[in-house]
Design a protein around this motif. Structure first.
Motif, PDB file in Angstrom:
ATOM      1  N   PHE A   1      52.065  78.718  49.366  1.00 22.90           N
ATOM      2  CA  PHE A   1      52.084  78.078  50.678  1.00 22.90           C
ATOM      3  C   PHE A   1      52.641  76.668  50.592  1.00 22.90           C
ATOM      4  O   PHE A   1      52.632  76.059  49.525  1.00 22.90           O
TER       5      PHE A   1
ATOM      6  N   LYS B   1      52.617  63.893  53.141  1.00 21.50           N
ATOM      7  CA  LYS B   1      51.501  63.630  52.215  1.00 21.50           C
ATOM      8  C   LYS B   1      51.551  62.184  51.725  1.00 21.50           C
ATOM      9  O   LYS B   1      50.519  61.524  51.636  1.00 21.50           O
TER      10      LYS B   1
ATOM     11  N   ASP C   1      59.255  69.486  49.699  1.00 18.60           N
ATOM     12  CA  ASP C   1      57.871  69.345  49.255  1.00 18.60           C
ATOM     13  C   ASP C   1      57.676  68.394  48.080  1.00 18.60           C
ATOM     14  O   ASP C   1      56.543  68.113  47.695  1.00 18.60           O
TER      15      ASP C   1
ATOM     16  N   GLY D   1      45.493  79.980  57.251  1.00 22.72           N
ATOM     17  CA  GLY D   1      44.620  79.080  56.502  1.00 22.72           C
ATOM     18  C   GLY D   1      44.361  79.572  55.080  1.00 22.72           C
ATOM     19  O   GLY D   1      43.861  78.832  54.253  1.00 22.72           O
TER      20      GLY D   1
ATOM     21  N   TYR E   1      52.124  80.304  54.688  1.00 22.17           N
ATOM     22  CA  TYR E   1      52.071  81.155  53.501  1.00 22.17           C
ATOM     23  C   TYR E   1      53.335  81.987  53.434  1.00 22.17           C
ATOM     24  O   TYR E   1      53.771  82.548  54.441  1.00 22.17           O
TER      25      TYR E   1
ATOM     26  N   ILE F   1      49.577  69.253  61.008  1.00 21.53           N
ATOM     27  CA  ILE F   1      50.084  69.729  59.719  1.00 21.53           C
ATOM     28  C   ILE F   1      49.487  71.117  59.487  1.00 21.53           C
ATOM     29  O   ILE F   1      48.277  71.297  59.604  1.00 21.53           O
ATOM     30  N   VAL F   2      50.330  72.095  59.220  1.00 19.08           N
ATOM     31  CA  VAL F   2      49.824  73.459  59.052  1.00 19.08           C
ATOM     32  C   VAL F   2      50.261  74.019  57.705  1.00 19.08           C
ATOM     33  O   VAL F   2      51.193  73.521  57.080  1.00 19.08           O
ATOM     34  N   LYS F   3      49.546  75.068  57.289  1.00 23.52           N
ATOM     35  CA  LYS F   3      49.930  75.753  56.064  1.00 23.52           C
ATOM     36  C   LYS F   3      50.810  76.938  56.441  1.00 23.52           C
ATOM     37  O   LYS F   3      50.486  77.685  57.356  1.00 23.52           O
TER      38      LYS F   3
ATOM     39  N   TYR G   1      46.977  74.504  66.683  1.00 22.33           N
ATOM     40  CA  TYR G   1      46.877  74.200  65.268  1.00 22.33           C
ATOM     41  C   TYR G   1      46.895  72.679  65.136  1.00 22.33           C
ATOM     42  O   TYR G   1      47.286  71.979  66.046  1.00 22.33           O
TER      43      TYR G   1
ATOM     44  N   GLU H   1      52.600  72.979  53.035  1.00 30.90           N
ATOM     45  CA  GLU H   1      52.083  72.348  54.235  1.00 30.90           C
ATOM     46  C   GLU H   1      53.235  71.627  54.893  1.00 30.90           C
ATOM     47  O   GLU H   1      54.047  71.006  54.211  1.00 30.90           O
TER      48      GLU H   1
ATOM     49  N   LYS I   1      53.704  70.990  62.167  1.00 30.78           N
ATOM     50  CA  LYS I   1      53.698  72.210  62.967  1.00 30.78           C
ATOM     51  C   LYS I   1      55.064  72.491  63.589  1.00 30.78           C
ATOM     52  O   LYS I   1      55.520  73.628  63.578  1.00 30.78           O
TER      53      LYS I   1
ATOM     54  N   ALA J   1      57.138  74.104  61.116  1.00 29.22           N
ATOM     55  CA  ALA J   1      56.620  75.423  60.756  1.00 29.22           C
ATOM     56  C   ALA J   1      56.962  76.456  61.827  1.00 29.22           C
ATOM     57  O   ALA J   1      57.291  77.597  61.526  1.00 29.22           O
TER      58      ALA J   1
END
Ligand code: SER
Length: 554
Positions: A478, A210, A172, A521, A505, A501-503, A498, A480, A483, A486
Motif C-alpha cells: 500500500f 509525510k 513515495d 484500511g 492497496y 490522506i488515504v491508503k 475518507y 498513502e 485523497k 488516490a
C-alpha cells in the motif's frame, strides 16, 4: 524569440558549459522521457528530474549511462494538481520543462551563475527577485546561495522563504532539498516564478506529505545534486512580452477561460495519448478521461478543430496522433451529457441528477444560470450529506466485518475480496461497484452492482482469474497519498468521507501491471501466494441490480 529558438538556445547554452573552467564536464543533451514514468509511485512525469531520480543516490551510474554527470533536457510534464487554476495567465496541466541536472559534477555557484547568465545575458531579461531557503528543522538556512546572488548582483532583491522553497520528493520517497527560485515580471507587471533551482542534498524516506507532517526522515546524500526546472510556457510569455501563456506561440491566442481550458486539456490529452495511454476508469487512463470530458463540457463545438490547431503548433517537434481516441471519448460523453440534459430539462432534482445520472452539480449550476433557473443548493447539500451519512454507516458495517477481527483467515479473505472485485470488473465490466462486504473466519460475502444473474461461465471465469492471480504470487502493498490523487488511480466503493490522506492497496507490480488498486484500511497478506484456492459458493440477488457472492479459500 519563438519556442523553437528558446528550446535550442537552452540546450546549446548548457552543452557549452560545465567545462574545465568550472571543474566539470559540458552538459550532455538527453531526450525528454515519456510522460509515463518508470517510478511506480507517481502517475505522470511531473518534472525533468523524474527520469534521473536514481542518479542522485548512485551518481556513478550517470558516468556509465550517459558518459557525463551533467545533463540538460527539455521534458514533457503533466501536473493536474492546479487544474482549477487552468485558464488564468500561468497555470497549465501540460507544459515543457527546461532543466539542467548534475549528480555531483558542480554545485551552487555554477548552478546559480548559469541561470543568472542565461536569464539576464542570453535572453536579456530582468530578474524581479529571487528566493532562498530560510532554514527549518535539520535543514540550515541557505546562506551560500544568498551570498552567491549578492555577488552576482548587489541590487537584487532576495526574499527568504520556508516550505515553498524546499522541493520534493516526488512519489513515495526520493531526493529533495532547498531551492532558490527566480521571478520575472510578465507584461501585466505580475511576478511569475520562472526558474526553480533545487539543491538535492537529502534523501527523504517517505512522501512529501509525510515529510510535512514530520513523519519522514531526511538523510544527507553523499553528493550535492542539482535539479533545475524552468517552465517553457511561462518563460515564453516573459520573453515575448505577453500577458498570458495563451498568447505565446505554443497556443493559439485563446481569450476566454473556457477556450483556454479546452486548449490546455486537449493539448495534455494529445500528449498523454502519444505516450501510449488510453481513456479508462483507473489510473492514468482516468486522468485522461477526465481531461477530455472536462474539455467537452466547456466546448459547444466538436473538439476536432482544437485538435488540428494543437497538432499544427507542435508540427515537426512532437508526433501527436491520437488515432481518433479523443473524438471517440467525446462522442460517448456527449451522449451521457445529452441524456443528463434531457433529465435536467424535465426539471429533475439536482440531487437525483448527480447521484443517478452522474451529472456534476457544477454543471447543473452552470446550466441553471444560463436558463435563469434557481437551484436550491442548500437542499442539495442537505440531501448529499444524508446520502453520505448513509454510505458511511454502510461502510462502517463493512469494515466491521473485515477489520475488527484481523485474524489470519479474515486477512486472507480480505485480500481475496480485492482480487474478486477486480476480477468481476474484468469479466462483467466497469459498472461493477462494491455495495457491501462482510467477512467471517469461514467465508467472504461481497455485494456489488450488476443487472442480472451471472452465468456459469462468468462465475468460472472469475474464479479462474482470482486463482491465476494467486498462482502468479503477486506482491500486495500500500501507499498513502492525498485523497484527490488516490481517487484518480484507485477504485473505492463508498461515497463516504475518507480522511485527506488515504491508503491505496495494490496487488501486482509495475512490471506486470497492477491487477487491483483499492482504497482500503487493510490489513492484507503481503503476497497472494498466501491465499490458497479460491472458490465461489453462491451467487444470488440481494436487491434490484445488486448481486451477492459468497466465496471461500480452501
Ligand atoms: N524538480 C524541480 C521542479 O519541479 C526543479 O526541476 O520545480
Amino acid at each position: 524569440m519563438k519556442s523553437d529558438e528558446i528550446r535550442s538556445r537552452f540546450l546549446k547554452f548548457f552543452s557549452a558549459r560545465g567545462g574545465s573552467a568550472l571543474g566539470g564536464e559540458g552538459h550532455k543533451i538527453i531526450p525528454s522521457a515519456s510522460l509515463v514514468p518508470g517510478d511506480p509511485s507517481v502517475l505522470f512525469t511531473t518534472a525533468g528530474m523524474q527520469q534521473f531520480k536514481p542518479y542522485y543516490t548512485n551518481p556513478g551510474n550517470a558516468d556509465k549511462d550517459f558518459g557525463s554527470r551533467n545533463i540538460v533536457t527539455v521534458q514533457k510534464c503533466i501536473r493536474t494538481g492546479d487544474i482549477d487554476e487552468v485558464g488564468d495567465a500561468t497555470h497549465l496541466t501540460f507544459f515543457e520543462m527546461l532543466g539542467n541536472f548534475s549528480f555531483g559534477g558542480y554545485g551552487r555557484r555554477e548552478a546559480i551563475t548559469y541561470a543568472y547568465d542565461f536569464i539576464t545575458k542570453e535572453l536579456g531579461l530582468k530578474i524581479s527577485y529571487v528566493t532562498v531557503y530560510k532554514g527549518e528543522g535539520v535543514v540550515p538556512k541557505d546562506e551560500e546561495s544568498k551570498n552567491i546572488w549578492k555577488e552576482l548582483d548587489s541590487d537584487l532583491e532576495i526574499r527568504e522563504d520556508g516550505k515553498d522553497v524546499f522541493w520534493g520528493p516526488t512519489g513515495d520517497s526520493g531526493p529533495c532539498g532547498p531551492t532558490t527560485e527566480i521571478y520575472c515580471k510578465n507584461a501585466d507587471g505580475q511576478d511569475v516564478e520562472i526558474w526553480n533551482i533545487v539543491f538535492n542534498e537529502y534523501f527523504c524516506e517517505g512522501s512529501r506529505e509525510k515529510l510535512d507532517r514530520g513523519e519522514a526522515n531526511l538523510k544527507k546524500l553523499d553528493i550535492l545534486g542539482i535539479d533545475t526546472g524552468m517552465g517553457l510556457e511561462r518563460l515564453l510569455a516573459t520573453v515575448q512580452n505577453k500577458k498570458s501563456v495563451y498568447e505565446t506561440d505554443v497556443f493559439n491566442n485563446e481569450k476566454t477561460k473556457d477556450e483556454r481550458i479546452i486548449a490546455d486539456h486537449i493539448k495534455a490529452s494529445l500528449f498523454i495519448i502519444a505516450d501510449g495511454v488510453e481513456p479508462s476508469n483507473t489510473g492514468r487512463g482516468y486522468v485522461l478521461r477526465r481531461l477530455i470530458r472536462r474539455a467537452v463540457r466547456f466546448s459547444k463545438e466538436p473538439l476536432t478543430g482544437q485538435i488540428k490547431k494543437i497538432k499544427k503548433v507542435y508540427n515537426g517537434m512532437y508526433a501527436l496522433d491520437d488515432k481518433g481516441e479523443i473524438e471517440r471519448e467525446e462522442n460517448k460523453f456527449r451522449e451521457t451529457l445529452e441524456r443528463g440534459m434531457k433529465e435536467f430539462e424535465k426539471g429533475i432534482d439536482p440531487f437525483v441528477l448527480a447521484t443517478t445520472y452522474g451529472f456534476p452539480i457544477e454543471l447543473t449550476l452552470e446550466l441553471s444560470k444560463e436558463k435563469n433557473i434557481k437551484v436550491d443548493l442548500e437542499d442539495f447539500n442537505k440531501k448529499m450529506a444524508e446520502h453520505q451519512k448513509l454510505s458511511q454507516t454502510a461502510s462502517a458495517g463493512m469494515f466491521k466485518g473485515g477489520l475488527t477481527d484481523a485474524g489470519e483467515e479474515t486477512t486472507r479473505l480480505h485480500t481475496a475480496t480485492h482480487l474478486l472485485n477486480a476480477a468481476l470488473r474484468l469479466v462483467l465490466g466497469n459498472h461493477v461497484t462494491q455495495k457491501g462486504s462482510n467477512i467471517t473466519k469461514e467465508r467472504l460475502r461481497f455485494d456489488f452492482t450488476h443487472p442480472q444473474k451471472m452465468t456459469e461461465e462468468e462465475k468460472k471465469r472469475v474464479e479462474e482469474i482470482v486463482n491465476d492471480k494467486i498462482a502468479e504470487e503477486l506482491p500486495v502493498g500500500f501507499v498513502e497519498m492525498p485523497k484527490i490523487e488516490a481517487e484518480k488511480i484507485a477504485v473505492h466503493s463508498f461515497n463516504e468521507k475518507y480522511g485527506d490522506i488515504v491508503k491505496v492497496y495494490s496487488i501486482g507490480d509495475e512490471k506486470t501491471g497492477y491487477f487491483s488498486k483499492e482504497f482500503c484500511g487493510g490489513p492484507h497478506v503481503s503476497n497472494t501466494s498466501e491465499l490458497g484456492k479460491f472458490k465461489i459458493l453462491k451467487e444470488e440477488a440481494v436487491a434490484q441490480g445488486v448481486r451477492r457472492i459468497k466465496a471461500v479459500l480452501i
